[in-house]
Design a protein around this motif. Structure first.
Motif, PDB file in Angstrom:
ATOM      1  N   ARG A  85      11.165  -6.668   0.385  1.00  0.00           N
ATOM      2  CA  ARG A  85      10.548  -7.614   1.312  1.00  0.00           C
ATOM      3  C   ARG A  85       9.044  -7.747   1.106  1.00  0.00           C
ATOM      4  O   ARG A  85       8.443  -8.706   1.586  1.00  0.00           O
ATOM      5  N   GLY A  86       8.412  -6.818   0.428  1.00  0.00           N
ATOM      6  CA  GLY A  86       6.988  -6.905   0.185  1.00  0.00           C
ATOM      7  C   GLY A  86       6.469  -5.655  -0.496  1.00  0.00           C
ATOM      8  O   GLY A  86       7.041  -4.577  -0.365  1.00  0.00           O
ATOM      9  N   THR A  87       5.348  -5.788  -1.212  1.00  0.00           N
ATOM     10  CA  THR A  87       4.772  -4.676  -1.958  1.00  0.00           C
ATOM     11  C   THR A  87       3.250  -4.787  -1.949  1.00  0.00           C
ATOM     12  O   THR A  87       2.707  -5.888  -2.074  1.00  0.00           O
ATOM     13  N   ILE A  88       2.570  -3.630  -1.801  1.00  0.00           N
ATOM     14  CA  ILE A  88       1.110  -3.558  -1.911  1.00  0.00           C
ATOM     15  C   ILE A  88       0.758  -2.529  -2.973  1.00  0.00           C
ATOM     16  O   ILE A  88       1.300  -1.416  -2.967  1.00  0.00           O
ATOM     17  N   ASN A  89      -0.146  -2.905  -3.883  1.00  0.00           N
ATOM     18  CA  ASN A  89      -0.658  -1.972  -4.882  1.00  0.00           C
ATOM     19  C   ASN A  89      -1.798  -1.179  -4.253  1.00  0.00           C
ATOM     20  O   ASN A  89      -2.832  -1.738  -3.872  1.00  0.00           O
ATOM     21  N   LEU A  90      -1.628   0.136  -4.141  1.00  0.00           N
ATOM     22  CA  LEU A  90      -2.605   0.975  -3.448  1.00  0.00           C
ATOM     23  C   LEU A  90      -3.895   1.151  -4.232  1.00  0.00           C
ATOM     24  O   LEU A  90      -4.901   1.597  -3.673  1.00  0.00           O
ATOM     25  N   ALA A  91      -3.892   0.825  -5.518  1.00  0.00           N
ATOM     26  CA  ALA A  91      -5.092   1.020  -6.334  1.00  0.00           C
ATOM     27  C   ALA A  91      -6.275   0.228  -5.794  1.00  0.00           C
ATOM     28  O   ALA A  91      -7.427   0.661  -5.880  1.00  0.00           O
ATOM     29  N   THR A  92      -6.002  -0.944  -5.208  1.00  0.00           N
ATOM     30  CA  THR A  92      -7.068  -1.797  -4.690  1.00  0.00           C
ATOM     31  C   THR A  92      -6.973  -1.978  -3.187  1.00  0.00           C
ATOM     32  O   THR A  92      -7.611  -2.876  -2.626  1.00  0.00           O
ATOM     33  N   ALA A  93      -6.162  -1.157  -2.513  1.00  0.00           N
ATOM     34  CA  ALA A  93      -5.936  -1.320  -1.072  1.00  0.00           C
ATOM     35  C   ALA A  93      -6.864  -0.420  -0.261  1.00  0.00           C
ATOM     36  O   ALA A  93      -7.378   0.586  -0.747  1.00  0.00           O
ATOM     37  N   THR A  94      -7.062  -0.799   1.008  1.00  0.00           N
ATOM     38  CA  THR A  94      -7.810   0.028   1.957  1.00  0.00           C
ATOM     39  C   THR A  94      -6.839   0.561   3.004  1.00  0.00           C
ATOM     40  O   THR A  94      -5.908  -0.141   3.419  1.00  0.00           O
ATOM     41  N   ILE A  95      -7.069   1.810   3.434  1.00  0.00           N
ATOM     42  CA  ILE A  95      -6.202   2.464   4.414  1.00  0.00           C
ATOM     43  C   ILE A  95      -7.061   2.834   5.620  1.00  0.00           C
ATOM     44  O   ILE A  95      -8.050   3.569   5.485  1.00  0.00           O
ATOM     45  N   ALA A  96      -6.711   2.283   6.774  1.00  0.00           N
ATOM     46  CA  ALA A  96      -7.498   2.521   7.993  1.00  0.00           C
ATOM     47  C   ALA A  96      -6.599   3.053   9.091  1.00  0.00           C
ATOM     48  O   ALA A  96      -5.420   2.682   9.193  1.00  0.00           O
ATOM     49  N   VAL A  97      -7.166   3.937   9.956  1.00  0.00           N
ATOM     50  CA  VAL A  97      -6.418   4.532  11.063  1.00  0.00           C
ATOM     51  C   VAL A  97      -6.866   3.882  12.358  1.00  0.00           C
ATOM     52  O   VAL A  97      -8.076   3.831  12.659  1.00  0.00           O
ATOM     53  N   ASP A  98      -5.901   3.376  13.160  1.00  0.00           N
ATOM     54  CA  ASP A  98      -6.234   2.733  14.434  1.00  0.00           C
ATOM     55  C   ASP A  98      -6.295   3.735  15.580  1.00  0.00           C
ATOM     56  O   ASP A  98      -7.291   3.857  16.277  1.00  0.00           O
ATOM     57  N   ASP A  99      -5.197   4.452  15.782  1.00  0.00           N
ATOM     58  CA  ASP A  99      -5.134   5.451  16.842  1.00  0.00           C
ATOM     59  C   ASP A  99      -4.193   6.573  16.399  1.00  0.00           C
ATOM     60  O   ASP A  99      -3.999   6.784  15.208  1.00  0.00           O
ATOM     61  N   ALA A 100      -3.629   7.256  17.392  1.00  0.00           N
ATOM     62  CA  ALA A 100      -2.831   8.442  17.081  1.00  0.00           C
ATOM     63  C   ALA A 100      -1.653   8.133  16.160  1.00  0.00           C
ATOM     64  O   ALA A 100      -1.295   8.948  15.322  1.00  0.00           O
ATOM     65  N   CYS A 101      -1.015   6.953  16.317  1.00  0.00           N
ATOM     66  CA  CYS A 101       0.200   6.649  15.546  1.00  0.00           C
ATOM     67  C   CYS A 101       0.062   5.425  14.640  1.00  0.00           C
ATOM     68  O   CYS A 101       0.874   5.231  13.754  1.00  0.00           O
ATOM     69  N   ASN A 102      -0.934   4.586  14.886  1.00  0.00           N
ATOM     70  CA  ASN A 102      -1.051   3.327  14.154  1.00  0.00           C
ATOM     71  C   ASN A 102      -1.992   3.468  12.960  1.00  0.00           C
ATOM     72  O   ASN A 102      -2.977   4.200  13.009  1.00  0.00           O
ATOM     73  N   PHE A 103      -1.687   2.725  11.880  1.00  0.00           N
ATOM     74  CA  PHE A 103      -2.576   2.638  10.734  1.00  0.00           C
ATOM     75  C   PHE A 103      -2.357   1.301  10.029  1.00  0.00           C
ATOM     76  O   PHE A 103      -1.322   0.654  10.205  1.00  0.00           O
ATOM     77  N   VAL A 104      -3.370   0.880   9.263  1.00  0.00           N
ATOM     78  CA  VAL A 104      -3.369  -0.445   8.634  1.00  0.00           C
ATOM     79  C   VAL A 104      -3.620  -0.294   7.142  1.00  0.00           C
ATOM     80  O   VAL A 104      -4.499   0.479   6.724  1.00  0.00           O
ATOM     81  N   ILE A 105      -2.842  -1.041   6.342  1.00  0.00           N
ATOM     82  CA  ILE A 105      -3.020  -1.068   4.888  1.00  0.00           C
ATOM     83  C   ILE A 105      -3.237  -2.512   4.485  1.00  0.00           C
ATOM     84  O   ILE A 105      -2.458  -3.398   4.841  1.00  0.00           O
ATOM     85  N   SER A 106      -4.317  -2.764   3.727  1.00  0.00           N
ATOM     86  CA  SER A 106      -4.642  -4.124   3.327  1.00  0.00           C
ATOM     87  C   SER A 106      -5.203  -4.119   1.922  1.00  0.00           C
ATOM     88  O   SER A 106      -5.904  -3.191   1.513  1.00  0.00           O
ATOM     89  N   ASN A 107      -4.886  -5.179   1.165  1.00  0.00           N
ATOM     90  CA  ASN A 107      -5.437  -5.310  -0.184  1.00  0.00           C
ATOM     91  C   ASN A 107      -6.577  -6.313  -0.236  1.00  0.00           C
ATOM     92  O   ASN A 107      -6.988  -6.757  -1.310  1.00  0.00           O
ATOM     93  N   GLY A 108      -7.076  -6.699   0.941  1.00  0.00           N
ATOM     94  CA  GLY A 108      -8.189  -7.619   1.004  1.00  0.00           C
ATOM     95  C   GLY A 108      -7.802  -9.069   0.875  1.00  0.00           C
ATOM     96  O   GLY A 108      -8.639  -9.955   1.037  1.00  0.00           O
ATOM     97  N   GLY A 109      -6.534  -9.332   0.602  1.00  0.00           N
ATOM     98  CA  GLY A 109      -6.061 -10.701   0.458  1.00  0.00           C
ATOM     99  C   GLY A 109      -5.117 -11.063   1.592  1.00  0.00           C
ATOM    100  O   GLY A 109      -5.366 -10.777   2.766  1.00  0.00           O
TER     101      GLY A 109
END
Length: 740
Positions: A85-109
């Motif tokens: 259903r979808g794929t992100i290449n971690l080499a160029t991705a950013t990983i951010a933590v929102d709170d105790a259980c949530n987190f966000v992964i983005s490749n800037g696009g």
């Protein structure tokens, strides 16, 4: 064991034979070259994570897989084998933590995943795994940028389900093999250069000893040969170095292009499947609206042909059965009932979009238990039309019967969504109905690529039918197009009238979703080459928005001057009528494409052909007609290459599908092996003076048909050369190949 061991002026000279130096050099290869390093198990991390979808559904549970620097997700674990259903290449991705259980992964696009773990501990596990994978992916990308070599297995990997299962694994295996071979080539390049220099130094030292006599001559001879060898080796080394530099410079670009193609293919597959479903819903909605309007306009009348009720979707596109005649003759032999065998058609067909299906091996689950040669013989279902045509005194009226015969061959296909078996090269099928119906029919598979079958029928009632048909098929996504190529000939003794025509395109709809249904469309000309008369037939494609009757066929019989004499009308699945034209005129309104309509004033129509009713319970026996039910019945005395003797087809008919699939693979591999041997023999015998453009790849020749130029069409075709029925009478089949 050294070839020579000597002590010259305090120096020990050791010379090894070449066959010992090569394994000695290879034994010095590093272990990483001999055996590729496997990917550590810790590089893969899997688990359930909640992913934000939209404001209506919120967070939805999805299966995430972290592997080789790529984070992919699926709706379920079962989807891993076919739909990512979808794929992100971690080499160029950013990983951010929102709170105790949530987190966000983005490749800037455009790709941003808002994720939520089941608990804080689980979130931390994911964050740790993601950071480690990101660091490794970034490091590998940096190394790839420096060296340009992107052939490593890890950088070539893609998530399961993205790229097409077996095909994707084959690509990855090929890439790993290429990477290993490039490393071997680089190592051997270094070894050749190193050992070559050492050998030259040793020979120079020998030459400086200034030995006399036979030993000196031998040393000088060896030195000269070594110099020549080194010159050649240096040229090879330089070529290898250039190849390595080029491969390393372009490998990364190739990898990125391949990855982009895989991702685009997955997106296209998902989009195509979604569009097909939406199209299917629109079709149902439109049919419901059309049914309501029809009921309102003509209350108490039955639905027009081609319309269907929303409550019974299984009946869409098909006519009601004709009332059965008073007596129906059912043959004593019938095939095994078709089992309710579920199979995901889309899972196989999605990899065949735009391809020629005759080159794609298909399981017997899609087949019906007869071969294409037997299916071709079904054209004789309504042979009595040719019997009547042979008695006609008027060639224009005879043309009406021939045209009706050309239409009648499609009536057996209306429910036949099963695929006939592809005949093996050299396979034959005879249909001897001389005693009952006055004709004998023989088919032979005369070519494999492209697949072509030759057919010859001779009747005691004054006509001959022959044809060579090549079938081209393409899967277009939602539907399958089957395009028969070749010309059909009908020759009548009385008047020596010679007719030709071609077949129209068959389309199988609803390949992805919905009920499979078949349509015939296109235009053909039935031409009398003796008189110049012709009949132009038009098979109207089915349309939901047309008020015309479904499966409509129209035609006009004209003489050589273009004057219309008869008009034909009807449907290819039910009946055809013809009317004599008394007067014709141009209409005032424009027809399609700006052409004026022609209005014909005719006498009362006469029925020329009507479809025979199907046997009772036809839906459980592949919708076979009475004739089709008898085609595979065992008969004594037929050739050993006859389709009735084909083992995989017989196993399927007996309901042993798994065994049939195994047997089908065996027969196909045997055919490929024989073809390869034939091609080798042809290559050894062929010379430049003998080769011709367009000549077959091997030296195969049909047994009962001869390849020649057709004097009517100018085409290269196979025409029956005789001998089959005489061989049957003698029981002499020594010339038949062993194909089963």
């Amino acid at each position: 064991r050294p070839l020579t061991l000597a002590n010259v002026n305090g120096k020990v000279i050791v010379i090894f034979p070449v066959d010992q130096l090569i394994p000695l050099s290879l034994s010095l290869l590093p272990a990483s070259v001999k055996t590729p390093t496997p990917t550590p198990a810790g590089d893969t991390y899997k688990g359930w994570v909640f992913k934000w979808t939209n404001y209506i559904k919120g967070y939805q549970r999805r299966w995430f897989v972290l592997s080789n620097g790529l984070l992919s997700y699926y709706r379920t674990q079962a989807e891993m084998g076919h739909t990512c259903r979808g794929t992100i290449n971690l080499a160029t991705a950013t990983i951010a933590v929102d709170d105790a259980c949530n987190f966000v992964i983005s490749n800037g696009g455009a790709q941003t995943y808002h994720l939520k773990a089941s608990c804080e501990v689980e979130r931390q596990r994911w964050i740790t795994a993601l950071e480690l994978a990101k660091a490794k992916a970034a490091r590998m990308q940096a190394e790839s940028d420096d060296s340009g070599d992107d052939f490593s297995p890890s950088s070539a990997s893609v998530p399961p389900g993205q790229g097409g299962g077996t095909q994707n694994s084959e690509v990855q295996s090929t890439l790993r093999t290429l990477g290993s071979k490039v490393e071997d080539l680089s190592t051997c390049n270094d070894l050749i250069s190193k050992h070559g220099s050492a050998l030259q130094r040793s020979l120079s030292e020998l030459d400086s000893l200034r030995l006399t006599g036979e030993a000196g001559d031998k040393i000088r001879q060896v030195t000269e040969r070594a110099t020549l060898f080194r010159i050649t080796s240096n040229a090879m080394i330089n070529a290898c170095r250039d190849f390595l530099a080029l491969a390393q410079a372009h490998s990364k670009r190739w990898q990125k292009a391949l990855q982009a193609e895989r991702e685009q293919r997955v997106r296209l597959e998902e989009t195509l499947e979604q569009l097909a479903k939406q199209h299917n819903h629109l079709e149902r909605a439109f049919r419901g609206a059309a049914q309501a309007n029809t009921a309102a306009d003509s209350k108490g009348k039955s639905l027009s042909k081609g319309e269907a009720s929303d409550e019974d979707d299984d009946n869409e596109f098909f006519d009601a059965m004709e009332e059965a005649p008073e007596f129906i003759t059912v043959p004593s032999y019938v095939p095994c009932y078709k089992p309710n065998y579920s199979l995901n058609l889309w899972s196989i067909m999605k990899n065949c979009i735009g391809k020629e299906l005759s080159k794609i091996p298909m399981p017997v689950n899609f087949n019906e238990p007869i071969s294409m040669l037997q299916r071709l013989s079904e054209d004789l279902e309504y042979h009595e039309l040719l019997d009547k045509a042979a008695k006609c005194q008027n060639s224009l009226e005879q043309l009406c019967y021939v045209a009706a015969f050309s239409v009648s061959s499609y009536s057996t296909t209306v429910h036949r969504t099963g695929k006939p078996f592809n005949p093996l090269l050299g396979e034959t099928y005879e249909l001897d109905r001389r005693r009952e119906s006055g004709y004998r029919s023989l088919c032979e598979q005369v070519s494999h690529h492209p697949p072509a079958a030759a057919h010859h029928v001779i009747s005691d009632r004054g006509w001959t039918l022959r044809q060579e048909i090549t079938v081209a098929s393409k899967f277009r996504g939602k539907y399958l197009s089957i395009m028969p190529l070749g010309t059909i000939h009908a020759i009548f003794e009385k008047g020596n009238n010679h007719y030709t025509w071609k077949k129209v395109t068959t389309t199988v709809h609803n390949i992805i979703v919905g009920k499979l249904w078949i349509d015939q469309s296109g235009e053909i000309d039935v031409v009398n080459h003796t008189t110049g008369d012709r009949c132009h037939l038009k098979f109207v494609p089915y349309s939901y928005f047309s008020r015309d009757v479904a499966r409509k066929v129209t035609g006009v019989v004209m003489d050589k001057d273009g004057k219309a004499h008869y008009v034909l009308s009807g449907t290819w699945d039910e009946k055809m009528e013809f009317s004599r034209v008394m007067q014709s005129s141009r209409g005032g309104e424009n027809g399609t494409e700006g052409k004026q309509k022609t209005v014909y004033q005719t006498l009362k129509a006469r029925e020329v052909w009507r479809r025979n009713p199907l046997p009772e319970g036809a839906e459980t026996i592949y919708f076979f007609t009475d004739l089709a039910l008898t085609l595979n019945e065992p008969e004594e005395g037929v050739a050993p290459t006859d389709s009735r003797r084909r083992p995989d087809q017989r196993l399927m008919e007996d309901g042993r599908w798994d065994e049939a699939n195994v047997e089908k693979q065996r027969l196909e591999e045997k055919q490929r092996s024989v073809r390869r041997e034939r091609e080798r023999e042809a290559a050894s015998q062929r010379t430049s003076s003998q080769s011709e453009e367009g000549a077959p790849h091997d030296n195969y020749k049909a047994l009962w048909f001869e390849r020649c130029e057709d004097r009517i069409t100018g085409e290269q075709v196979h025409i029956y050369k005789g001998g089959y029925w005489e061989a049957k009478e003698r029981g002499s089949w020594e010339a038949c190949p062993d194909i089963f």
